[in-house]
Enzyme design. Structure first.
Site, PDB file in Angstrom:
ATOM      1  N   ASP A   1       0.800  -1.233   0.000  1.00  0.00           N
ATOM      2  CA  ASP A   1       0.000   0.000   0.000  1.00  0.00           C
ATOM      3  C   ASP A   1       0.834   1.284   0.000  1.00  0.00           C
ATOM      4  O   ASP A   1       0.308   2.372   0.229  1.00  0.00           O
ATOM      5  CB  ASP A   1      -0.954   0.049   1.209  1.00  0.00           C
ATOM      6  CG  ASP A   1      -1.894  -1.132   1.227  1.00  0.00           C
ATOM      7  OD1 ASP A   1      -2.247  -1.606   0.125  1.00  0.00           O
ATOM      8  OD2 ASP A   1      -2.264  -1.587   2.322  1.00  0.00           O
TER       9      ASP A   1
ATOM     10  N   HIS B   1      31.057   5.316  -3.611  1.00  0.00           N
ATOM     11  CA  HIS B   1      29.638   5.657  -3.429  1.00  0.00           C
ATOM     12  C   HIS B   1      29.115   5.106  -2.102  1.00  0.00           C
ATOM     13  O   HIS B   1      28.075   4.467  -2.037  1.00  0.00           O
ATOM     14  CB  HIS B   1      28.797   5.169  -4.627  1.00  0.00           C
ATOM     15  CG  HIS B   1      28.936   6.065  -5.821  1.00  0.00           C
ATOM     16  ND1 HIS B   1      28.374   5.777  -7.050  1.00  0.00           N
ATOM     17  CD2 HIS B   1      29.570   7.251  -5.974  1.00  0.00           C
ATOM     18  CE1 HIS B   1      28.673   6.752  -7.897  1.00  0.00           C
ATOM     19  NE2 HIS B   1      29.394   7.657  -7.273  1.00  0.00           N
TER      20      HIS B   1
ATOM     21  N   ASP C   1      29.690  14.278   0.327  1.00  0.00           N
ATOM     22  CA  ASP C   1      29.284  14.481  -1.078  1.00  0.00           C
ATOM     23  C   ASP C   1      27.780  14.654  -1.052  1.00  0.00           C
ATOM     24  O   ASP C   1      27.039  13.688  -0.845  1.00  0.00           O
ATOM     25  CB  ASP C   1      29.708  13.256  -1.903  1.00  0.00           C
ATOM     26  CG  ASP C   1      29.417  13.415  -3.397  1.00  0.00           C
ATOM     27  OD1 ASP C   1      28.649  14.326  -3.777  1.00  0.00           O
ATOM     28  OD2 ASP C   1      29.944  12.601  -4.186  1.00  0.00           O
TER      29      ASP C   1
ATOM     30  N   ASP D   1      25.879  19.241  -6.950  1.00  0.00           N
ATOM     31  CA  ASP D   1      26.653  18.036  -6.620  1.00  0.00           C
ATOM     32  C   ASP D   1      28.009  18.504  -6.100  1.00  0.00           C
ATOM     33  O   ASP D   1      28.896  18.851  -6.876  1.00  0.00           O
ATOM     34  CB  ASP D   1      26.788  17.180  -7.896  1.00  0.00           C
ATOM     35  CG  ASP D   1      27.542  15.876  -7.664  1.00  0.00           C
ATOM     36  OD1 ASP D   1      27.848  15.568  -6.504  1.00  0.00           O
ATOM     37  OD2 ASP D   1      27.821  15.178  -8.651  1.00  0.00           O
TER      38      ASP D   1
ATOM     39  N   HIS E   1      38.242   7.064 -10.955  1.00  0.00           N
ATOM     40  CA  HIS E   1      37.027   7.540 -11.646  1.00  0.00           C
ATOM     41  C   HIS E   1      37.369   8.725 -12.529  1.00  0.00           C
ATOM     42  O   HIS E   1      38.478   9.255 -12.486  1.00  0.00           O
ATOM     43  CB  HIS E   1      35.918   7.876 -10.645  1.00  0.00           C
ATOM     44  CG  HIS E   1      36.257   8.948  -9.641  1.00  0.00           C
ATOM     45  ND1 HIS E   1      36.289  10.283  -9.954  1.00  0.00           N
ATOM     46  CD2 HIS E   1      36.583   8.863  -8.322  1.00  0.00           C
ATOM     47  CE1 HIS E   1      36.593  10.982  -8.870  1.00  0.00           C
ATOM     48  NE2 HIS E   1      36.792  10.147  -7.857  1.00  0.00           N
TER      49      HIS E   1
ATOM     50  N   HIS F   1      31.362  14.908 -14.899  1.00  0.00           N
ATOM     51  CA  HIS F   1      30.150  14.447 -15.595  1.00  0.00           C
ATOM     52  C   HIS F   1      29.281  15.664 -15.821  1.00  0.00           C
ATOM     53  O   HIS F   1      29.437  16.689 -15.152  1.00  0.00           O
ATOM     54  CB  HIS F   1      29.420  13.347 -14.802  1.00  0.00           C
ATOM     55  CG  HIS F   1      29.075  13.704 -13.385  1.00  0.00           C
ATOM     56  ND1 HIS F   1      27.989  14.484 -13.045  1.00  0.00           N
ATOM     57  CD2 HIS F   1      29.679  13.397 -12.208  1.00  0.00           C
ATOM     58  CE1 HIS F   1      27.943  14.629 -11.729  1.00  0.00           C
ATOM     59  NE2 HIS F   1      28.969  13.992 -11.195  1.00  0.00           N
TER      60      HIS F   1
ATOM     61  N   HIS G   1      23.837  12.864 -12.870  1.00  0.00           N
ATOM     62  CA  HIS G   1      24.682  12.478 -14.008  1.00  0.00           C
ATOM     63  C   HIS G   1      23.821  12.786 -15.218  1.00  0.00           C
ATOM     64  O   HIS G   1      23.015  11.968 -15.653  1.00  0.00           O
ATOM     65  CB  HIS G   1      25.079  11.003 -13.936  1.00  0.00           C
ATOM     66  CG  HIS G   1      26.105  10.741 -12.862  1.00  0.00           C
ATOM     67  ND1 HIS G   1      26.809   9.582 -12.754  1.00  0.00           N
ATOM     68  CD2 HIS G   1      26.555  11.521 -11.844  1.00  0.00           C
ATOM     69  CE1 HIS G   1      27.643   9.641 -11.717  1.00  0.00           C
ATOM     70  NE2 HIS G   1      27.482  10.817 -11.146  1.00  0.00           N
TER      71      HIS G   1
ATOM     72  N   GLU H   1      35.768  16.983 -10.163  1.00  0.00           N
ATOM     73  CA  GLU H   1      35.798  16.257  -8.895  1.00  0.00           C
ATOM     74  C   GLU H   1      36.934  15.236  -8.796  1.00  0.00           C
ATOM     75  O   GLU H   1      36.688  14.034  -8.673  1.00  0.00           O
ATOM     76  CB  GLU H   1      34.456  15.572  -8.645  1.00  0.00           C
ATOM     77  CG  GLU H   1      33.908  14.736  -9.800  1.00  0.00           C
ATOM     78  CD  GLU H   1      32.616  14.033  -9.414  1.00  0.00           C
ATOM     79  OE1 GLU H   1      32.621  13.312  -8.402  1.00  0.00           O
ATOM     80  OE2 GLU H   1      31.604  14.203 -10.112  1.00  0.00           O
TER      81      GLU H   1
ATOM     82  N   TYR I   1      42.129   8.105  -3.153  1.00  0.00           N
ATOM     83  CA  TYR I   1      41.536   7.129  -2.231  1.00  0.00           C
ATOM     84  C   TYR I   1      42.593   6.077  -1.919  1.00  0.00           C
ATOM     85  O   TYR I   1      42.942   5.269  -2.782  1.00  0.00           O
ATOM     86  CB  TYR I   1      40.298   6.488  -2.873  1.00  0.00           C
ATOM     87  CG  TYR I   1      39.385   7.523  -3.496  1.00  0.00           C
ATOM     88  CD1 TYR I   1      38.417   8.187  -2.736  1.00  0.00           C
ATOM     89  CD2 TYR I   1      39.528   7.882  -4.837  1.00  0.00           C
ATOM     90  CE1 TYR I   1      37.604   9.163  -3.302  1.00  0.00           C
ATOM     91  CE2 TYR I   1      38.732   8.855  -5.410  1.00  0.00           C
ATOM     92  CZ  TYR I   1      37.773   9.497  -4.640  1.00  0.00           C
ATOM     93  OH  TYR I   1      36.986  10.472  -5.211  1.00  0.00           O
TER      94      TYR I   1
ATOM     95  N   ARG J   1      37.993  13.750  -1.717  1.00  0.00           N
ATOM     96  CA  ARG J   1      37.465  14.214  -3.001  1.00  0.00           C
ATOM     97  C   ARG J   1      37.060  15.665  -2.801  1.00  0.00           C
ATOM     98  O   ARG J   1      36.587  16.035  -1.711  1.00  0.00           O
ATOM     99  CB  ARG J   1      36.268  13.368  -3.442  1.00  0.00           C
ATOM    100  CG  ARG J   1      35.658  13.816  -4.766  1.00  0.00           C
ATOM    101  CD  ARG J   1      34.745  12.754  -5.424  1.00  0.00           C
ATOM    102  NE  ARG J   1      33.578  12.394  -4.660  1.00  0.00           N
ATOM    103  CZ  ARG J   1      33.417  11.251  -4.008  1.00  0.00           C
ATOM    104  NH1 ARG J   1      34.375  10.343  -4.015  1.00  0.00           N
ATOM    105  NH2 ARG J   1      32.315  11.009  -3.328  1.00  0.00           N
TER     106      ARG J   1
ATOM    107  N   GLU K   1      34.790  18.478  -4.997  1.00  0.00           N
ATOM    108  CA  GLU K   1      33.921  18.525  -6.184  1.00  0.00           C
ATOM    109  C   GLU K   1      33.182  19.846  -6.253  1.00  0.00           C
ATOM    110  O   GLU K   1      32.541  20.256  -5.285  1.00  0.00           O
ATOM    111  CB  GLU K   1      32.905  17.376  -6.111  1.00  0.00           C
ATOM    112  CG  GLU K   1      31.857  17.428  -7.213  1.00  0.00           C
ATOM    113  CD  GLU K   1      30.943  16.203  -7.212  1.00  0.00           C
ATOM    114  OE1 GLU K   1      30.722  15.614  -6.129  1.00  0.00           O
ATOM    115  OE2 GLU K   1      30.451  15.851  -8.296  1.00  0.00           O
TER     116      GLU K   1
END
Ligand code: GLY
Ligand code: MN
Ligand code: MN
Length: 451
Positions: free
Chosen positions: A49, A253, A270, A281, A360, A364, A371, A394, A398, A415, A417
């Site tokens: 529901d 992430h 982030d 972002d 990475h 983007h 994204h 960004e 790591y 990071r 960004e």
């Protein structure tokens, strides 16, 4: 209409710009005019529901601002019912008692400026009528296989009639790339909303830096950010807020956000709000205590130098891959200088020796989706930046706990960004108000600790 979002005239301009691409002339007069069809996005069940908050497909929002389940057609074939059609849920007293007022068919015409409005269940009939007339279908493929199946059946049906009615078979093509070319270049009202999303989100980051305490849980940091986004008019976070203390920051992430934040660690945050349908972002990494250790500072300076160098190359006419190449170059030199990598700069780059620490891309597209739509390569080459495009910059480093690096760097993730608008002669950083200079972060944290 999206709260705080563009007004109806702005959507009408977007549709007008797109209809030019649908006209017979756009294909050299060969296709008789095209139909753009965006199907309804299904509602998704959360539990018995209960549904997830309804999120219309982004291209449909881009062209209409319509937020209830609906299908959209935009046509330029010059025949019957040519123009802008919305298929929507009709008004219904019984349903509206439970789930609130609907826009309905009249509202679709009057508030959303649809030339034609029909009940949602008639969508496929309406589409078939247009397919009989048109030469080309731009179809926004659904994530639901049965919707795609139904559209193929309609295309087959329209084509089966062609031998007697005349005309070439329908050309069917994906609508996404056509819409992406429009969404990639932001209009003035979009830039204004992205600036506002950036301001609200940057202020939320700064407030968190001023209030966070060692011993807080990561989710408490998340709660402060998400509160600030909503309180200041955002629909909420533009994506799952990441608050990652210590070695959790080496998970790209990370979203668990449950650990205790410890003095001596850094916290990677982030987070960005969505305002009027547009995303921010932003990532900042700062000390949970009052200062950076020597190892943390060394890595932080590598990332900040790389980010600044990469932002500095953003201007119209440069290829987006230059932004990434610039940050890789500065990060790699930094890793050599602090003794994480061995060898010459060119050798380390050529052999991707930096990749265990930077895995990475640097950028983007950013817009209605975090994204956002748009390809990164165009006509066989890296896409050239144009005024009105918005990208993130960004870079990060790591160093996982088991990484091939000196012990004192292990367990540190950083990071930084920002959201960057390409302007006529350079770039504007939409998230510039979020502090990032190391001395500034330490000063904010010292003041916070003294309270
Ligand atoms: N927040 C997701 C990203 O930075 O791409
Ligand atoms: Mn990003
Ligand atoms: Mn991000």
């Amino acid at each position: 209409m999206t709260l705080h979002g563009p007004d109806p005239a702005a959507y009408a301009e977007r549709r007008q710009a797109l209809r030019t691409d649908l006209s017979p002339e756009a294909d050299g007069g060969t296709n008789g005019g095209a139909v753009l069809f965006l199907p309804e996005s299904p509602e998704v069940v959360f539990a018995n529901d209960v549904h997830f908050a309804y999120r219309p497909e982004t291209n449909l929002r881009y062209l209409s601002g319509f937020e209830e389940p609906a299908a959209l057609l935009l046509t330029a074939h010059g025949g019957e019912e040519d123009g802008f059609t919305l298929c929507v849920k009709p008004r219904d007293e019984q349903s509206e008692t439970w789930t609130g007022r609907r826009v309905g068919l009249d509202g679709a015409r009057q508030l959303y400026r649809a030339d034609y409005a029909h009940p949602l269940e008639e969508t496929y009939e309406i589409l078939l009528r247009h397919l009989r007339r048109a030469g080309k279908l731009y179809y926004g493929h659904s994530r639901e296989p049965q919707i795609n199946q139904k559209i193929l059946e309609l295309v087959h049906q329209a084509n089966a009639e062609r031998p007697r009615r005349g005309g070439e078979p329908l050309v069917v093509t994906e609508a996404g790339p056509l819409l992406a070319e429009h969404r990639l270049r932001k209009r003035p009202e979009e830039i204004a909303l992205m600036r506002k999303a950036g301001e609200i989100s940057a202020a939320a980051h700064q407030r968190l830096m001023e209030t966070l305490k060692a011993g807080d849980r990561e989710y408490q940091a998340q709660a402060r950010l998400d509160y600030d986004f909503r309180f200041n008019g955002c629909s909420g976070p533009a994506y799952g807020t990441i608050c990652a203390g210590g070695a959790n920051a080496t998970v790209l992430h990370y979203t668990r956000n449950e650990a205790v934040l410890c003095d001596g660690d850094l916290v990677l945050v982030d987070a960005g709000g969505e305002y009027g349908g547009y995303c921010s972002d932003i990532t900042r990494t700062f000390p949970v205590g009052v200062g950076f250790s020597k190892s943390q500072a060394a890595l932080y300076d590598c990332v900040l130098d790389a980010q600044q160098a990469a932002i500095d190359v953003v201007r119209p006419g440069i290829a987006i891959e230059e932004v990434h190449k610039t940050s890789v170059r500065v990060l790699t030199q930094g890793l050599i200088d602090i003794g994480v990598l061995d060898g010459s700069l060119d050798d380390c780059i050529e052999k991707s020796k930096y990749s265990p620490f930077y895995m990475h891309n640097t950028s983007h597209w950013l817009g209605m989706d975090v994204h956002d739509a748009g390809t990164y390569r165009h006509a066989g080459a890296s896409r050239t930046l144009e005024a009105g495009m918005v990208l993130t910059v960004e870079p990060g480093l790591y160093v996982r706990s088991d990484a091939p690096a000196p012990e004192h760097f292990r367990g540190i993730g950083i990071r930084i960004e920002d959201d960057v608008l390409v302007t006529a002669d350079g770039a504007e950083v939409l998230s510039a108000a979020a502090p990032k200079r190391r001395a500034e972060l330490e000063s904010i944290r010292r003041t916070a600790a003294a309270r």
